[in-house]
Design a protein around this motif. Structure first.
Motif, PDB file in Angstrom:
ATOM      1  N   ASP A  38       0.830  -1.016   0.073  1.00  0.00           N
ATOM      2  CA  ASP A  38      -0.095   0.094   0.158  1.00  0.00           C
ATOM      3  C   ASP A  38       0.747   1.210   0.042  1.00  0.00           C
ATOM      4  OD1 ASP A  38      -2.154   1.911   0.186  1.00  0.00           O
ATOM      5  OD2 ASP A  38      -2.812   0.943   2.116  1.00  0.00           O
ATOM      6  N   TYR A  39       1.066   2.030  -1.045  1.00  0.00           N
ATOM      7  CA  TYR A  39       1.789   2.860  -1.434  1.00  0.00           C
ATOM      8  C   TYR A  39       1.283   4.483  -0.789  1.00  0.00           C
ATOM      9  CZ  TYR A  39       4.807   0.358  -4.530  1.00  0.00           C
ATOM     10  OH  TYR A  39       5.548  -0.627  -5.146  1.00  0.00           O
ATOM     11  N   ALA A  40      -0.097   4.537  -0.933  1.00  0.00           N
ATOM     12  CA  ALA A  40      -0.859   5.803  -0.839  1.00  0.00           C
ATOM     13  C   ALA A  40      -1.030   6.087   0.712  1.00  0.00           C
ATOM     14  CB  ALA A  40      -1.936   5.724  -1.477  1.00  0.00           C
ATOM     15  N   ASP A  41      -1.121   7.554   0.964  1.00  0.00           N
ATOM     16  CA  ASP A  41      -1.322   8.047   2.326  1.00  0.00           C
ATOM     17  C   ASP A  41      -2.801   8.105   2.377  1.00  0.00           C
ATOM     18  OD1 ASP A  41       1.315   7.872   3.133  1.00  0.00           O
ATOM     19  OD2 ASP A  41       1.488   9.885   2.398  1.00  0.00           O
ATOM     20  N   ASP A  42      -3.408   8.533   1.250  1.00  0.00           N
ATOM     21  CA  ASP A  42      -4.831   8.845   1.413  1.00  0.00           C
ATOM     22  C   ASP A  42      -5.919   7.886   1.554  1.00  0.00           C
ATOM     23  OD1 ASP A  42      -3.506  11.143   0.690  1.00  0.00           O
ATOM     24  OD2 ASP A  42      -4.460  11.579  -1.244  1.00  0.00           O
ATOM     25  N   ALA A  43      -5.747   6.523   0.644  1.00  0.00           N
ATOM     26  CA  ALA A  43      -6.660   5.766   0.939  1.00  0.00           C
ATOM     27  C   ALA A  43      -5.840   4.476   0.357  1.00  0.00           C
ATOM     28  CB  ALA A  43      -7.725   5.934  -0.487  1.00  0.00           C
ATOM     29  N   PRO A  44      -6.639   3.502   0.480  1.00  0.00           N
ATOM     30  CA  PRO A  44      -5.639   1.993   0.426  1.00  0.00           C
ATOM     31  C   PRO A  44      -5.557   1.667  -1.202  1.00  0.00           C
ATOM     32  CG  PRO A  44      -7.438   1.544   1.962  1.00  0.00           C
ATOM     33  CD  PRO A  44      -7.635   3.041   1.587  1.00  0.00           C
ATOM     34  N   THR A  45      -4.302   1.168  -1.469  1.00  0.00           N
ATOM     35  CA  THR A  45      -3.997   0.858  -2.652  1.00  0.00           C
ATOM     36  C   THR A  45      -5.111  -0.569  -2.899  1.00  0.00           C
ATOM     37  OG1 THR A  45      -1.737   1.427  -2.412  1.00  0.00           O
ATOM     38  CG2 THR A  45      -2.409  -0.164  -4.083  1.00  0.00           C
ATOM     39  N   GLN A  46      -5.609  -0.599  -4.058  1.00  0.00           N
ATOM     40  CA  GLN A  46      -6.499  -1.789  -4.495  1.00  0.00           C
ATOM     41  C   GLN A  46      -5.636  -2.196  -5.412  1.00  0.00           C
ATOM     42  OE1 GLN A  46     -10.354  -0.617  -6.095  1.00  0.00           O
ATOM     43  NE2 GLN A  46     -10.294  -2.017  -7.723  1.00  0.00           N
ATOM     44  N   PRO A 121      12.864  -0.916 -17.664  1.00  0.00           N
ATOM     45  CA  PRO A 121      11.855  -0.050 -18.112  1.00  0.00           C
ATOM     46  C   PRO A 121      10.529  -0.533 -17.506  1.00  0.00           C
ATOM     47  CG  PRO A 121      12.955  -1.268 -20.081  1.00  0.00           C
ATOM     48  CD  PRO A 121      13.529  -1.449 -18.752  1.00  0.00           C
ATOM     49  N   PHE A 122      10.029  -0.509 -16.501  1.00  0.00           N
ATOM     50  CA  PHE A 122       8.654  -0.626 -16.093  1.00  0.00           C
ATOM     51  C   PHE A 122       8.055   0.766 -15.508  1.00  0.00           C
ATOM     52  CE2 PHE A 122      10.850  -4.413 -14.649  1.00  0.00           C
ATOM     53  CZ  PHE A 122      10.130  -5.688 -15.060  1.00  0.00           C
ATOM     54  N   TRP A 123       6.709   0.476 -15.941  1.00  0.00           N
ATOM     55  CA  TRP A 123       6.103   1.537 -15.524  1.00  0.00           C
ATOM     56  C   TRP A 123       4.761   1.101 -14.595  1.00  0.00           C
ATOM     57  CZ3 TRP A 123       7.649   0.654 -20.425  1.00  0.00           C
ATOM     58  CH2 TRP A 123       8.487   1.784 -20.865  1.00  0.00           C
ATOM     59  N   LYS A 124       4.442   1.979 -13.705  1.00  0.00           N
ATOM     60  CA  LYS A 124       3.523   1.486 -12.497  1.00  0.00           C
ATOM     61  C   LYS A 124       2.388   2.307 -12.308  1.00  0.00           C
ATOM     62  CE  LYS A 124       7.084  -0.784  -9.812  1.00  0.00           C
ATOM     63  NZ  LYS A 124       7.916  -0.597  -8.361  1.00  0.00           N
ATOM     64  N   ARG A 125       1.305   1.910 -12.589  1.00  0.00           N
ATOM     65  CA  ARG A 125      -0.017   2.580 -12.310  1.00  0.00           C
ATOM     66  C   ARG A 125      -0.807   2.224 -11.095  1.00  0.00           C
ATOM     67  NH1 ARG A 125      -3.514   1.861 -16.905  1.00  0.00           N
ATOM     68  NH2 ARG A 125      -4.395   0.420 -15.466  1.00  0.00           N
ATOM     69  N   GLU A 126      -0.834   2.962 -10.020  1.00  0.00           N
ATOM     70  CA  GLU A 126      -1.484   2.623  -8.806  1.00  0.00           C
ATOM     71  C   GLU A 126      -3.112   2.881  -8.847  1.00  0.00           C
ATOM     72  OE1 GLU A 126      -0.979   3.060  -3.980  1.00  0.00           O
ATOM     73  OE2 GLU A 126       0.354   3.733  -5.434  1.00  0.00           O
ATOM     74  N   THR A 127      -3.983   1.936  -8.605  1.00  0.00           N
ATOM     75  CA  THR A 127      -5.322   2.461  -8.544  1.00  0.00           C
ATOM     76  C   THR A 127      -5.543   2.164  -6.813  1.00  0.00           C
ATOM     77  OG1 THR A 127      -5.977   1.464 -10.594  1.00  0.00           O
ATOM     78  CG2 THR A 127      -7.715   1.669  -9.142  1.00  0.00           C
ATOM     79  N   GLU A 132      -9.180   6.526  -7.967  1.00  0.00           N
ATOM     80  CA  GLU A 132      -8.132   7.476  -8.227  1.00  0.00           C
ATOM     81  C   GLU A 132      -7.046   6.458  -8.917  1.00  0.00           C
ATOM     82  OE1 GLU A 132      -4.991  10.811  -6.640  1.00  0.00           O
ATOM     83  OE2 GLU A 132      -6.306   9.969  -5.448  1.00  0.00           O
ATOM     84  N   ARG A 133      -6.488   6.961 -10.034  1.00  0.00           N
ATOM     85  CA  ARG A 133      -5.323   6.282 -10.622  1.00  0.00           C
ATOM     86  C   ARG A 133      -4.309   7.196 -10.944  1.00  0.00           C
ATOM     87  NH1 ARG A 133      -7.768   2.447 -15.323  1.00  0.00           N
ATOM     88  NH2 ARG A 133      -8.760   0.855 -13.744  1.00  0.00           N
ATOM     89  N   PHE A 134      -3.243   6.950 -10.666  1.00  0.00           N
ATOM     90  CA  PHE A 134      -1.797   7.688 -10.959  1.00  0.00           C
ATOM     91  C   PHE A 134      -0.582   6.843 -11.250  1.00  0.00           C
ATOM     92  CE2 PHE A 134      -2.327   7.129  -6.415  1.00  0.00           C
ATOM     93  CZ  PHE A 134      -1.134   6.734  -5.971  1.00  0.00           C
ATOM     94  N   TRP A 135       0.317   7.555 -12.063  1.00  0.00           N
ATOM     95  CA  TRP A 135       1.508   6.832 -12.283  1.00  0.00           C
ATOM     96  C   TRP A 135       2.582   7.149 -11.244  1.00  0.00           C
ATOM     97  CZ3 TRP A 135       1.653   3.339 -16.018  1.00  0.00           C
ATOM     98  CH2 TRP A 135       0.690   3.375 -17.163  1.00  0.00           C
ATOM     99  N   VAL A 136       3.013   5.832 -10.731  1.00  0.00           N
ATOM    100  CA  VAL A 136       4.027   5.993  -9.547  1.00  0.00           C
ATOM    101  C   VAL A 136       5.257   6.616 -10.198  1.00  0.00           C
ATOM    102  CG1 VAL A 136       5.174   4.648  -7.981  1.00  0.00           C
ATOM    103  CG2 VAL A 136       2.940   3.944  -8.489  1.00  0.00           C
TER     104      VAL A 136
END
Length: 155
Positions: A38-46, A121-127, A132-136
């Protein structure tokens, strides 16, 4: 051995495979298994969605393994990295290094996982659970750690 795949992996089976490959020449095998957290402070990572640049990604990881093998006298290194949609607590990456001595195996394994975070070269998008979705974004601390390995004063 470098594998990028969607499927989950069995870390114990991978260690045993590496052990078989080095056929008694290694006195130590060090492994690391990373998990989606779980990376986010605001809401749990789905979930975390990972994309990669096929071919280039594997070549970059193979180069990291080759560097580790030459710097720390390892017999073999192994990396399995997952891509696609992963849930919180899913396995995401497995790294292992086999060497005659534990110090070399530990350093090689740590180098590979540190450098992999900034060079492959990996890209991570967290939901988040909120939708809410965003690129890490790459963390400055990860880049600094990789820089220390690439410009060692004592490793």
């Amino acid at each position: 051995m470098v594998i990028v795949q969607e499927a989950d992996f069995d870390a114990a089976a991978l260690v045993e495979e590496l052990r078989r490959r080095v056929a008694g020449k290694a006195g130590a095998i060090v492994s690391f298994t990373g998990y989606v957290r779980d990376y986010a402070d605001d809401a749990p990572t789905q979930s975390l969605f990972l994309e990669h640049y096929p071919g280039m990604c594997e070549r970059e990881i193979e180069a990291l393994c080759a560097t580790a093998q030459s710097r720390w006298n390892t017999q073999q290194c192994m990396v399995v990295h997952r891509v696609g949609e992963l849930r919180n607590s899913d396995q995401i990456v497995f790294v292992a290094a086999a060497s005659a001595h534990r110090t070399d195996a530990f350093r090689a394994c740590e180098y590979i996982i540190d450098a992999l975070k900034t060079r492959a070269p990996f890209w991570k998008r967290e939901t988040l659970a909120t939708g809410e979705r965003f690129w890490v974004q790459q963390k400055d601390a990860d880049a600094a750690k990789t820089s220390q390995w690439e410009n060692p004063t004592e490793t």
